[in-house]
Design a protein around this motif. Structure first.
Motif, PDB file in Angstrom:
ATOM      1  N   ARG A 150       0.909  -1.615   0.100  1.00 18.92           N
ATOM      2  CA  ARG A 150      -0.065   0.037  -0.170  1.00 18.92           C
ATOM      3  C   ARG A 150       1.019   1.170  -0.119  1.00 18.92           C
ATOM      4  O   ARG A 150       0.842   2.131   0.839  1.00 18.92           O
ATOM      5  N   GLY A 151       1.692   1.229  -0.926  1.00 18.98           N
ATOM      6  CA  GLY A 151       2.865   2.968  -1.258  1.00 18.98           C
ATOM      7  C   GLY A 151       4.316   2.342  -1.037  1.00 18.98           C
ATOM      8  O   GLY A 151       5.114   2.844  -1.136  1.00 18.98           O
ATOM      9  N   GLY A 152       4.586   0.826  -0.702  1.00 20.23           N
ATOM     10  CA  GLY A 152       5.749   1.069  -0.433  1.00 20.23           C
ATOM     11  C   GLY A 152       6.601   1.766   0.705  1.00 20.23           C
ATOM     12  O   GLY A 152       6.178   2.093   1.697  1.00 20.23           O
ATOM     13  N   ILE A 153       7.741   2.170   1.060  1.00 24.32           N
ATOM     14  CA  ILE A 153       8.545   2.309   1.737  1.00 24.32           C
ATOM     15  C   ILE A 153       8.498   3.892   2.072  1.00 24.32           C
ATOM     16  O   ILE A 153       8.441   4.935   1.341  1.00 24.32           O
ATOM     17  N   PRO A 154       7.564   4.244   3.092  1.00 21.42           N
ATOM     18  CA  PRO A 154       6.946   5.829   2.919  1.00 21.42           C
ATOM     19  C   PRO A 154       8.760   6.430   3.536  1.00 21.42           C
ATOM     20  O   PRO A 154       9.785   6.594   3.472  1.00 21.42           O
ATOM     21  N   PRO A 155       8.322   7.589   3.208  1.00 16.84           N
ATOM     22  CA  PRO A 155       9.491   8.550   3.116  1.00 16.84           C
ATOM     23  C   PRO A 155      10.178   8.959   4.306  1.00 16.84           C
ATOM     24  O   PRO A 155       9.653   9.306   4.903  1.00 16.84           O
ATOM     25  N   SER A 156      11.097   9.089   4.659  1.00  9.82           N
ATOM     26  CA  SER A 156      11.641   9.834   5.364  1.00  9.82           C
ATOM     27  C   SER A 156      11.122  11.453   5.593  1.00  9.82           C
ATOM     28  O   SER A 156      10.860  12.491   5.041  1.00  9.82           O
ATOM     29  N   ARG A 157      11.259  11.261   7.190  1.00 13.19           N
ATOM     30  CA  ARG A 157      10.288  12.997   8.222  1.00 13.19           C
ATOM     31  C   ARG A 157      10.782  13.226   9.322  1.00 13.19           C
ATOM     32  O   ARG A 157      11.691  12.770   9.531  1.00 13.19           O
ATOM     33  N   GLU A 175       0.484  -8.463  11.035  1.00 13.14           N
ATOM     34  CA  GLU A 175      -1.384  -8.171  10.606  1.00 13.14           C
ATOM     35  C   GLU A 175      -1.539  -6.673  11.161  1.00 13.14           C
ATOM     36  O   GLU A 175      -2.462  -6.821  10.528  1.00 13.14           O
ATOM     37  N   TYR A 176      -0.272  -6.395  11.262  1.00 13.43           N
ATOM     38  CA  TYR A 176      -1.247  -4.948  11.862  1.00 13.43           C
ATOM     39  C   TYR A 176      -0.492  -3.914  11.394  1.00 13.43           C
ATOM     40  O   TYR A 176      -1.045  -2.983  10.017  1.00 13.43           O
ATOM     41  N   PHE A 177       1.482  -3.080  10.930  1.00 12.13           N
ATOM     42  CA  PHE A 177       1.535  -2.628  10.301  1.00 12.13           C
ATOM     43  C   PHE A 177       1.892  -2.494   8.720  1.00 12.13           C
ATOM     44  O   PHE A 177       1.453  -1.911   7.987  1.00 12.13           O
ATOM     45  N   ALA A 178       1.879  -4.066   8.089  1.00 13.63           N
ATOM     46  CA  ALA A 178       2.099  -3.884   6.538  1.00 13.63           C
ATOM     47  C   ALA A 178       0.816  -3.133   5.581  1.00 13.63           C
ATOM     48  O   ALA A 178       0.884  -3.616   4.915  1.00 13.63           O
ATOM     49  N   GLN A 179       0.065  -3.729   7.125  1.00 16.88           N
ATOM     50  CA  GLN A 179      -1.067  -2.651   6.069  1.00 16.88           C
ATOM     51  C   GLN A 179      -1.603  -1.516   5.984  1.00 16.88           C
ATOM     52  O   GLN A 179      -2.823  -1.554   5.303  1.00 16.88           O
ATOM     53  N   MET A 180      -0.869  -0.872   6.846  1.00 21.62           N
ATOM     54  CA  MET A 180      -0.828   0.398   6.514  1.00 21.62           C
ATOM     55  C   MET A 180      -0.738   0.954   5.344  1.00 21.62           C
ATOM     56  O   MET A 180       0.119   0.898   4.343  1.00 21.62           O
ATOM     57  N   TYR A 181      -1.590   2.008   4.890  1.00 19.35           N
ATOM     58  CA  TYR A 181      -0.987   3.342   3.743  1.00 19.35           C
ATOM     59  C   TYR A 181       0.383   4.033   3.929  1.00 19.35           C
ATOM     60  O   TYR A 181       0.302   5.053   5.080  1.00 19.35           O
ATOM     61  N   THR A 182       1.272   3.813   3.479  1.00 19.19           N
ATOM     62  CA  THR A 182       2.371   4.460   3.506  1.00 19.19           C
ATOM     63  C   THR A 182       2.770   5.350   2.811  1.00 19.19           C
ATOM     64  O   THR A 182       3.338   6.636   3.330  1.00 19.19           O
ATOM     65  N   TYR A 183       1.862   6.228   2.051  1.00 16.89           N
ATOM     66  CA  TYR A 183       1.746   7.355   1.618  1.00 16.89           C
ATOM     67  C   TYR A 183       0.049   7.992   1.557  1.00 16.89           C
ATOM     68  O   TYR A 183      -0.574   8.172   0.482  1.00 16.89           O
ATOM     69  N   PRO A 184      -0.228   7.567   2.600  1.00 16.28           N
ATOM     70  CA  PRO A 184      -2.434   8.204   3.027  1.00 16.28           C
ATOM     71  C   PRO A 184      -2.506   8.878   2.797  1.00 16.28           C
ATOM     72  O   PRO A 184      -1.931  10.381   2.926  1.00 16.28           O
ATOM     73  N   ALA A 185      -3.647   9.547   1.660  1.00 15.09           N
ATOM     74  CA  ALA A 185      -3.533  10.524   0.860  1.00 15.09           C
ATOM     75  C   ALA A 185      -4.934  11.264   1.131  1.00 15.09           C
ATOM     76  O   ALA A 185      -5.318  12.677   0.819  1.00 15.09           O
ATOM     77  N   THR A 186      -5.885  10.918   1.985  1.00 14.63           N
ATOM     78  CA  THR A 186      -7.171  10.726   2.181  1.00 14.63           C
ATOM     79  C   THR A 186      -7.398  10.711   3.589  1.00 14.63           C
ATOM     80  O   THR A 186      -6.874   9.405   4.661  1.00 14.63           O
ATOM     81  N   PRO A 187      -8.813  11.243   4.775  1.00 13.89           N
ATOM     82  CA  PRO A 187      -8.360  10.825   6.014  1.00 13.89           C
ATOM     83  C   PRO A 187      -8.666  10.059   6.259  1.00 13.89           C
ATOM     84  O   PRO A 187      -8.183   9.629   7.400  1.00 13.89           O
ATOM     85  N   GLU A 188      -9.661   8.969   4.717  1.00 14.02           N
ATOM     86  CA  GLU A 188     -10.027   8.111   5.523  1.00 14.02           C
ATOM     87  C   GLU A 188      -8.442   6.530   5.752  1.00 14.02           C
ATOM     88  O   GLU A 188      -8.872   5.826   6.525  1.00 14.02           O
ATOM     89  N   GLN A 189      -7.979   7.274   4.841  1.00  8.18           N
ATOM     90  CA  GLN A 189      -6.211   6.098   4.536  1.00  8.18           C
ATOM     91  C   GLN A 189      -5.757   6.670   6.028  1.00  8.18           C
ATOM     92  O   GLN A 189      -5.327   5.371   6.466  1.00  8.18           O
ATOM     93  N   CYS A 190      -5.978   7.820   6.838  1.00  8.17           N
ATOM     94  CA  CYS A 190      -5.363   8.073   8.047  1.00  8.17           C
ATOM     95  C   CYS A 190      -6.053   7.304   9.433  1.00  8.17           C
ATOM     96  O   CYS A 190      -5.153   6.802  10.004  1.00  8.17           O
ATOM     97  N   LEU A 191      -6.890   7.254   9.005  1.00  6.68           N
ATOM     98  CA  LEU A 191      -8.203   6.834   9.550  1.00  6.68           C
ATOM     99  C   LEU A 191      -8.001   5.311  10.281  1.00  6.68           C
ATOM    100  O   LEU A 191      -7.578   4.911  11.482  1.00  6.68           O
ATOM    101  N   HIS A 192      -7.742   5.178   8.597  1.00  3.53           N
ATOM    102  CA  HIS A 192      -7.237   3.258   8.736  1.00  3.53           C
ATOM    103  C   HIS A 192      -5.878   2.742   9.586  1.00  3.53           C
ATOM    104  O   HIS A 192      -6.255   2.002  10.121  1.00  3.53           O
TER     105      HIS A 192
END
Length: 211
Positions: free
Chosen positions: A98-105, A134-151
């Motif tokens: 769901r987006g690959g490796i997230p960017p540095s921040r 089970e949990y973190f691999a399913q996260m959106y790593t470049y969330p673009a919407t409030p729904e993805q952040c809530l997920h």
């Protein structure tokens, strides 16, 4: 009468309510800093057990005058978040679908920089790696919407409950952040996560099929 219109009175009431909320928030924040965060020091950061002993955590300038925005304890927590996010974001999401490796921040606050759940998940995943698949691999790593952040926030909160780390916070409080609540959550993780590290390995010796 006072000569003020109803609209002016409504505006004054709204302004008073907003200022009152902010004032109470400031009082609560100062209370938290004084009574709770004072336990977080550069020394506790240096002595804290780490998932990998070779990791060198950055040092913190203990001078309270080093920042006119954050206390020493807050700077310790922000440094802790930055360190583990940068060290573990690749390990957590190298196989992300769901987006690959997230960017540095650079994490500089306890609200907007945490709303997507990724920084907090990286810290939890560093200390409790069996939660990653089970949990973190399913996260959106470049969330673009409030729904993805809530997920993402739901995955984070559910992971904490799965390991019995109970903290009175809901996913919506991560995505619509209250800096005091999230600061306390970070403090709780800082205090509790090291206890999830194995202290030593247990080796079982024996022959196959032996009784």
């Amino acid at each position: 009468g006072t000569g003020r219109t109803r609209e002016e009175r409504d505006i004054e009431e709204e302004l008073f309510e907003a200022l009152s909320k902010q004032s109470w928030m400031n009082v609560l924040l100062q209370t938290v800093k004084t009574l709770v965060l004072s336990r977080v020091t550069p020394r506790t950061l240096k002595l804290q057990p780490r998932p990998e002993r070779t990791l060198n955590i950055p040092t913190i300038n203990p001078d309270p005058a080093a920042s006119n925005l954050y206390s020493v304890s807050e700077r310790v927590l922000l440094t802790w978040l930055n360190f583990y996010y940068e060290q573990y974001r690749r390990k957590l999401w190298e196989n992300s679908q769901r987006g690959g490796i997230p960017p540095s921040r650079w994490v500089v606050n306890f609200d907007l920089d945490l709303i997507d759940g990724l920084v907090l998940a990286s810290v939890v995943g560093a200390f409790v790696p069996f939660l990653i698949e089970e949990y973190f691999a399913q996260m959106y790593t470049y969330p673009a919407t409030p729904e993805q952040c809530l997920h993402n926030a739901l995955k984070l909160i559910n992971s904490l409950r799965a390991i019995g780390l109970e903290f009175d916070i809901q996913a919506i409080e991560v995505t619509d952040p209250n800096p005091v609540a999230l600061m306390l959550l970070v403090y709780e993780l800082y205090q509790k996560l090291p206890y999830y590290l194995p202290k030593e390995s247990v080796e079982f010796r024996g022959l196959m099929h032996s009784v």
